[in-house]
Design an enzyme around this catalytic site. Structure first.
Site: not given
Ligand code: MRU
Length: 333
Positions: A46-48, A82, A224, A234
């Site tokens: 996870r994480g963009a 997603r 995101d 985000n």
């Molecule tokens: O649902 P997630 O855990 O994928 O959400 C992640 C976030 O909201 C992060 O803040 C975002 O992706 C930035 S990661 C460098």
């Protein structure tokens, strides 16, 4: 040493299983694009930026197992995972462009590797630009996890913090727990502790109290998707923190690579917000915390309006308001 979120080994993708952290460090082996799609959807990764990199390797695996003629199908499967993080669609688009010029999956692997390497470099550059905004002695609040676990490198928001510390600044971090998936409690604390960085865990509803006591100097979060006008999608809860920061006159910074900027959406209103399984809200680690049958909402992201954002830190420099004018400039458009 921190284990990487993603590694390409023996022509397969290994994904660090973030559902199990911080209790267990285990990699999930992905042999085809469907396994990668499952891993993205179920937040194994996870994480963009990390989602984008995983999807790029997913395309490689799909073409390797099927053929280039199945590219559209492969991309469709990966894109239906997603909806909010634009890095996913950005990476798939890039792989599609490369596929038009390629005759084998090995050439696509070069592109996926390039996306991965560029993200590592972008983290470093963002770290350098962002560290200039961090005072010599600072207490930083962050939300969710925008660190090594969410990227190819050492992180976006956490990369800025890491760089400031490397430069000799004295930085302590407050990490919001980030209900309901607990990325802050499980992931941010874990990766900062692994690096010996001073981190204190708080529940999401404690930020206002700490701000009112003068215990937070600045907020740094990831993103995101950033709209053309600087509105920022985000992790859910980011908007509340931004409002609190504005009220308390605390700078609110967003650190994200330019691949997170989507000029195709003019404002945050047009950013699709993922709604996840209600069970995530009704349970913590499999333990029920609400009555059976209760109604639940579970939006995974929110949108912070650009007026609440002090600056956006990218690998190309720091963008200040007015974002509508400054974003295209930094992108060279
Ligand atoms: O649902 P997630 O855990 O994928 O959400 C992640 C976030 O909201 C992060 O803040 C975002 O992706 C930035 S990661 C460098």
């Amino acid at each position: 040493m921190l284990p990487p979120a993603l590694r390409w080994e023996d022509d397969m993708l290994q994904i660090l299983d973030q559902r199990r952290l911080p209790w267990e460090v285990k990699y999930v082996l992905c042999r085809d694009h469907e396994e990668v799609a499952f891993a993205i959807k179920n937040m194994v990764v996870r994480g963009a930026p990390a989602i984008g990199i995983a999807a790029a390797y997913g395309v490689v695996l799909g073409v390797k197992n099927l053929s280039l003629s199945k590219l559209d199908e492969i991309i469709e499967t990966l894109s239906r995972t997603r909806p909010t993080a634009v890095n996913l669609f950005w990476a798939l688009e890039r792989m599609k462009r490369r596929a038009r010029l390629s005759s084998s999956w090995r050439e696509l692997l070069e592109e996926a590797r390039a996306i991965h390497d560029e993200d590592i470099k972008a983290n470093e550059a963002m770290g350098l630009y962002g560290a200039e905004l961090v005072p010599e002695k600072a207490s930083v609040l962050t939300h969710c996890n925008a660190g090594a676990l969410a990227t190819g490198g050492f992180g976006t928001a956490l990369g800025v913090i890491r760089m400031a510390i490397r430069q000799g600044k004295s930085v302590k971090v407050f990490a919001d727990e980030t209900r309901p998936v607990l990325q802050g409690a499980r992931l941010t604390t874990w990766e900062l502790m692994m690096d010996g960085i001073d981190v204190t865990l708080i529940t999401d509803n404690m930020a206002g109290y700490l701000m009112s006591k003068g215990e937070i100097d600045l907020v740094i979060v990831g993103a995101d998707r950033i709209a053309a006008n600087g509105d920022v999608a985000n992790k859910i809860g980011t908007y509340s923190i931004a409002v609190l920061a504005k009220y308390h006159n605390i700078p609110f910074y967003v650190a994200a690579p330019t691949s997170t900027i989507d000029l195709g959406v003019s404002s945050g209103k047009d950013i699709p917000i993922e709604e996840r399984n209600p069970e995530e809200v009704k349970e913590i680690n499999g333990v029920k915390i609400a009555p059976d049958g209760v109604k639940v909402r579970n939006p995974a992201f929110d949108v912070t309006p650009n007026q609440l954002v002090s600056a956006i830190i990218t690998e190309k420099g720091v963008i200040r308001p007015p974002f509508e004018k400054e974003i295209p400039k930094i992108l060279g458009r």
